[in-house]
Design an enzyme around this catalytic site. Structure first.
Site, PDB file in Angstrom:
ATOM      1  N   LYS A  13       0.870  -1.186   0.000  1.00  0.00           N
ATOM      2  CA  LYS A  13       0.000   0.000   0.000  1.00  0.00           C
ATOM      3  C   LYS A  13       0.898   1.224   0.000  1.00  0.00           C
ATOM      4  O   LYS A  13       2.029   1.173   0.478  1.00  0.00           O
ATOM      5  CB  LYS A  13      -0.860   0.014   1.268  1.00  0.00           C
ATOM      6  CG  LYS A  13      -2.079   0.890   1.165  1.00  0.00           C
ATOM      7  CD  LYS A  13      -3.194   0.146   0.499  1.00  0.00           C
ATOM      8  CE  LYS A  13      -4.425   0.974   0.310  1.00  0.00           C
ATOM      9  NZ  LYS A  13      -5.566   0.131  -0.101  1.00  0.00           N
TER      10      LYS A  13
ATOM     11  N   ASP B 284      -6.875   4.417  -4.609  1.00  0.00           N
ATOM     12  CA  ASP B 284      -7.562   4.254  -3.326  1.00  0.00           C
ATOM     13  C   ASP B 284      -8.203   5.620  -3.064  1.00  0.00           C
ATOM     14  O   ASP B 284      -8.392   6.399  -4.012  1.00  0.00           O
ATOM     15  CB  ASP B 284      -6.558   3.837  -2.220  1.00  0.00           C
ATOM     16  CG  ASP B 284      -7.246   3.274  -0.982  1.00  0.00           C
ATOM     17  OD1 ASP B 284      -7.643   2.100  -1.001  1.00  0.00           O
ATOM     18  OD2 ASP B 284      -7.410   4.006   0.009  1.00  0.00           O
TER      19      ASP B 284
ATOM     20  N   ASN C 231     -16.123   5.962  -5.259  1.00  0.00           N
ATOM     21  CA  ASN C 231     -16.230   4.836  -6.174  1.00  0.00           C
ATOM     22  C   ASN C 231     -16.911   3.605  -5.576  1.00  0.00           C
ATOM     23  O   ASN C 231     -17.794   3.013  -6.193  1.00  0.00           O
ATOM     24  CB  ASN C 231     -14.798   4.413  -6.507  1.00  0.00           C
ATOM     25  CG  ASN C 231     -14.605   4.306  -7.969  1.00  0.00           C
ATOM     26  OD1 ASN C 231     -15.385   4.868  -8.732  1.00  0.00           O
ATOM     27  ND2 ASN C 231     -13.604   3.561  -8.372  1.00  0.00           N
TER      28      ASN C 231
HETATM   29  N1  GLU Z   1      -7.264   0.197  -3.018  1.00  0.00           N
HETATM   30  C1  GLU Z   1      -8.003  -0.977  -3.335  1.00  0.00           C
HETATM   31  C2  GLU Z   1      -8.081  -1.899  -2.147  1.00  0.00           C
HETATM   32  O1  GLU Z   1      -8.121  -1.439  -1.027  1.00  0.00           O
HETATM   33  C3  GLU Z   1      -7.521  -1.637  -4.620  1.00  0.00           C
HETATM   34  C4  GLU Z   1      -6.110  -2.064  -4.678  1.00  0.00           C
HETATM   35  C5  GLU Z   1      -5.658  -2.513  -6.079  1.00  0.00           C
HETATM   36  O2  GLU Z   1      -6.470  -2.541  -6.991  1.00  0.00           O
HETATM   37  O3  GLU Z   1      -4.473  -2.815  -6.199  1.00  0.00           O
HETATM   38  O4  GLU Z   1      -8.148  -3.090  -2.245  1.00  0.00           O
END
Ligand code: GLU
Length: 459
Positions: free
Chosen positions: A139, A179, A254
């Site tokens: 992340k 995100d 989203n």
């Molecule tokens: N941010 C999204 C999550 O919390 C997607 C992460 C991604 O697609 O790599 O899962």
């Protein structure tokens, strides 16, 4: 020793192990409240795993899995529209790569700090494992606040962020996505900068790209749709469904927008949603077209909904949304948005099911309360895995240099959410807590990663 004695001694050993490692994690990360909350939840689920598979203790799996492989923090300097120099902090937490390249979103929000980044990356390890796709956990993000910034400021900041990030990522190494505060526009700027620095075009280095420029169809909808698919499976088991249910969905980004859309398609009436300023209640059901126009096109605050639908109510304080009576509540805004007090209110209003669309939106106390009262509970790791699942599909499409239709992506997404549901239920059954999806998700995700870690050796 009798067989019973062996079982009891394995149990004691597992309990001691989990306790000792948790104390170690606390000592090593004393001020990281969210990270400790996420580890606590996992640890609480894993005791029966260590008592049935003591070899994980010998391999030091818990000590290793709670320490990120790498944390990168960096300076992001940029110039605002007045020519003033601004500095933010950038992060990329590369937590675990035993199942594949680090994978996880980038968040731009003033609340971003090391604890938030680490909890998100930690959760991502297990979520990604649950999808069954070959992706590790990571992340990233920054404490940059996109609110009130001009288009050019966002571009300059994002390019500066990507300049440093680019040294650490790559299609087989670390694949970021969006995100909170990062959508296809920001992904486009980062992708552009990465390719400039590399002097080539590496399609698979980011996911969540614009479908016109290398992104997957259906990615934008995937997290919200996936959450509803998962909750529908959970409801089905009890003879319930979205059809005819009253639903509330926090947030209006989203995840929320497409959770609302899918819930409506399945016949639910969605009566409330929110943003950080407050929530709207529309007893006739939220008008999705108005919501999309305000949030996706005009980037406005949610109170303006009442300008178009004067019969709807706007209330300041977004946490008030949990007082709206409903059958199903989908927290899709942010971490710890639903606490014990809110959970009490929902239970008093006879809520039947909760589905976490955001990452860790319910506090541990809230989760316990729902479970005590027999409220069906779909945990984030499992329920919101649809977004990253379609991201992994985007990686596959980029590698093959082709693109799947919306229908094909949606069919695969449905299949993955169903599989996740089944593996969580099976794990809960096998480890003595039938129907407990929190435990099932933690165990099923953990086992995939832990087995890979054992096979890869120590060090
Ligand atoms: N941010 C999204 C999550 O919390 C997607 C992460 C991604 O697609 O790599 O899962």
């Amino acid at each position: 020793m009798t067989r019973m004695d062996v079982v009891q001694s394995n149990k004691n050993r597992a309990n001691d192990y989990v306790h000792e490692v948790y104390e170690l994690v606390k000592k090593r990360n004393p001020d990281e409240k969210e990270f400790l909350q996420a580890t606590r939840e996992i640890f609480d689920s894993l005791r029966p795993v260590f008592s049935q598979h003591p070899h994980f203790i010998e391999h030091g799996i818990l000590e290793r899995i709670t320490e990120p492989e790498r944390i990168i923090t960096f300076r992001v300097a940029w110039e605002d529209d007045q020519g003033k120099v601004r500095v933010n902090r950038g992060y990329r937490v590369q937590f675990n790569s035993d199942l594949g390249p680090y994978k996880g979103g980038i968040r731009f929000h003033p609340s971003v700090n090391s604890s938030i980044m680490k909890f998100l990356a930690f959760e991502q390890i297990f979520k990604n494992a649950l999808t069954g796709q070959p992706i590790g956990g990571g992340k990233g993000g920054s404490d940059f606040d996109p609110k009130g910034k001009s288009e050019r400021e966002i571009m300059r900041f994002t390019q500066s962020f990507a300049t440093e990030l680019s040294r650490h990522i790559g299609p087989d190494r670390d694949v970021p996505a969006g995100d909170i505060g990062v959508g296809k526009r920001e992904i486009g700027y980062m992708f552009g900068m990465y390719n400039r620095l590399r002097g080539g075009y590496e399609a698979g280095v980011f996911t969540g790209k614009d479908p016109e420029h290398g992104g997957s169809l259906g990615r934008k909808e995937a997290t919200g749709y996936g959450t509803v698919y998962f909750v529908e499976e959970m409801l089905k088991e009890k003879g319930l469904s979205f059809k005819g249910s009253t639903v509330i969905v926090s947030g209006s980004g989203n995840v929320s927008t497409y959770a609302i859309e899918k819930a409506m398609q399945l016949g639910a009436k969605v009566v409330a949603c929110s943003d950080s300023g407050g929530y709207i209640y529309d007893k006739d059901g939220i008008n999705l077209e108005t919501l999309k126009q305000l949030k996706e096109v005009e980037n406005k605050r949610i109170w303006e909904y009442t300008k178009f639908h004067p019969h709807a109510e706007y209330h300041e304080d977004c946490s008030g949304i949990w007082s709206v009576p409903c059958d199903i509540a989908l927290p899709c805004a942010t971490q710890n948005e639903l606490d014990e007090i809110a959970a009490h209110t929902l239970v008093a209003n006879s809520v039947k099911a909760i589905g976490e669309g955001a990452n860790m939106p319910c506090t541990l106390e809230a989760i316990h309360l729902f479970q005590e009262h027999g409220v069906l509970f779909a945990p984030a790791k499992a329920a919101n895995a649809g977004g990253v699942a379609v991201s992994a599909m985007e990686m596959s499409q980029n590698s093959m240099r082709l693109s799947w239709s919306t229908e094909e992506v949606d069919e695969r997404l449905k299949g993955i959410m169903k599989n996740i549901y089944t593996s969580c239920m099976d794990a809960a059954d096998r480890y003595g807590r039938p129907g407990d999806l929190v435990m099932g998700a933690n165990i099923a995700g953990f086992l995939k990663v832990a087995n890979a870690m054992v096979s890869h050796g120590i060090g």
